[in-house]
Write a protein that holds these residues in place. Structure first.
Motif, mmCIF file in Angstrom:
data_model
loop_
_atom_site.group_PDB
_atom_site.id
_atom_site.type_symbol
_atom_site.label_atom_id
_atom_site.label_comp_id
_atom_site.label_asym_id
_atom_site.label_seq_id
_atom_site.Cartn_x
_atom_site.Cartn_y
_atom_site.Cartn_z
ATOM 1 N N LYS A 36 0.872 -1.220 0.042
ATOM 2 C CA LYS A 36 0.113 -0.011 -0.030
ATOM 3 C C LYS A 36 0.745 1.197 -0.102
ATOM 4 C CE LYS A 36 -4.093 -1.196 2.380
ATOM 5 N NZ LYS A 36 -5.206 -0.902 3.508
ATOM 6 N N TYR A 37 1.849 1.156 0.845
ATOM 7 C CA TYR A 37 2.530 2.495 1.113
ATOM 8 C C TYR A 37 4.039 2.517 0.491
ATOM 9 C CZ TYR A 37 -1.349 2.755 4.378
ATOM 10 O OH TYR A 37 -2.586 2.828 4.716
ATOM 11 N N SER A 117 9.924 13.545 6.157
ATOM 12 C CA SER A 117 8.864 13.681 5.232
ATOM 13 C C SER A 117 9.108 14.837 4.041
ATOM 14 C CB SER A 117 7.479 13.560 5.977
ATOM 15 O OG SER A 117 7.402 14.922 6.498
ATOM 16 N N ASN A 122 7.465 11.615 -0.840
ATOM 17 C CA ASN A 122 6.575 10.623 -1.787
ATOM 18 C C ASN A 122 6.318 9.323 -0.453
ATOM 19 O OD1 ASN A 122 9.361 9.810 -1.452
ATOM 20 N ND2 ASN A 122 9.347 8.110 -3.188
ATOM 21 N N LYS A 124 4.752 7.610 2.424
ATOM 22 C CA LYS A 124 3.313 7.569 3.024
ATOM 23 C C LYS A 124 3.387 7.008 4.377
ATOM 24 C CE LYS A 124 1.541 9.450 -0.812
ATOM 25 N NZ LYS A 124 2.426 11.001 -0.897
ATOM 26 N N ALA A 125 4.293 6.242 4.843
ATOM 27 C CA ALA A 125 4.295 5.360 6.002
ATOM 28 C C ALA A 125 5.655 4.939 6.515
ATOM 29 C CB ALA A 125 3.487 4.384 5.782
#
Length: 166
Positions: A36-37, A117, A122, A124-125
């Motif tokens: 997902k991330y 970050s 880019n 996300k986690a």
């Protein structure tokens, strides 16, 4: 580092042992999060981070086995002033062995992750190797144990393995 061997060791270790449900759950979360991330790891060389790094390397190899030997693990090292030289040496050894692309940022954690970050928008986690019941997880800093104080040592303290159970 032999990522194929790490994958075999980790995924074979989960069968039939009492801890297997916890390892399986952790691997499921890691695998799904990678899908997902993407994958970035917070790494400071501590025991919890080492467990996470090993599980992470196994899951990463499982997903990207064709390219893992050329792929660096993305990680951020949140450094604190007055860190232990031995810890820094160990982190550097892990960077070499696990092919970690490490960005070092001075903390506290929240501000360091905000800085990271901005460097890597880019992302996300970030995986963080902290136990749920760690009372100092929010500040994630290490202090010398007063029971190990030894003025004859160059750093002023004995290594942790010299602690004695009383």
């Amino acid at each position: 580092m032999d990522f194929a061997q790490i994958k075999r060791d980790v995924y074979e270790a989960i069968s039939g042992k009492p801890i297997s449900k916890y390892i399986t759950n952790a691997l499921d979360v890691i695998e799904e999060s990678i899908k997902k991330y993407g994958y970035v790891l917070s790494f400071n060389g501590g025991k919890d981070c080492m467990v996470l790094l090993h599980l992470f390397a196994a899951a990463l190899f499982k997903q990207f086995h064709d390219s893992i030997n050329t792929l660096n693990i993305q990680a951020v090292y949140i450094a604190y002033p007055n860190s232990f030289a031995e810890v820094d040496d160990f982190v550097n050894e892990c960077v070499r062995n696990y092919k970690i692309d490490l960005v070092t940022i001075e903390g506290p954690i929240k501000q360091a992750l905000e800085k990271y970050s901005k460097l890597r928008p880019n992302v996300k986690a970030i995986f963080v190797g902290t136990r749920r019941n760690d009372p100092h997880g929010g500040t994630d800093n290490t202090h010398p144990n007063p029971d190990l104080r030894n003025p004859t040592q160059p750093c002023g303290y004995d290594p942790a393995w010299k602690l004695v159970d009383e």
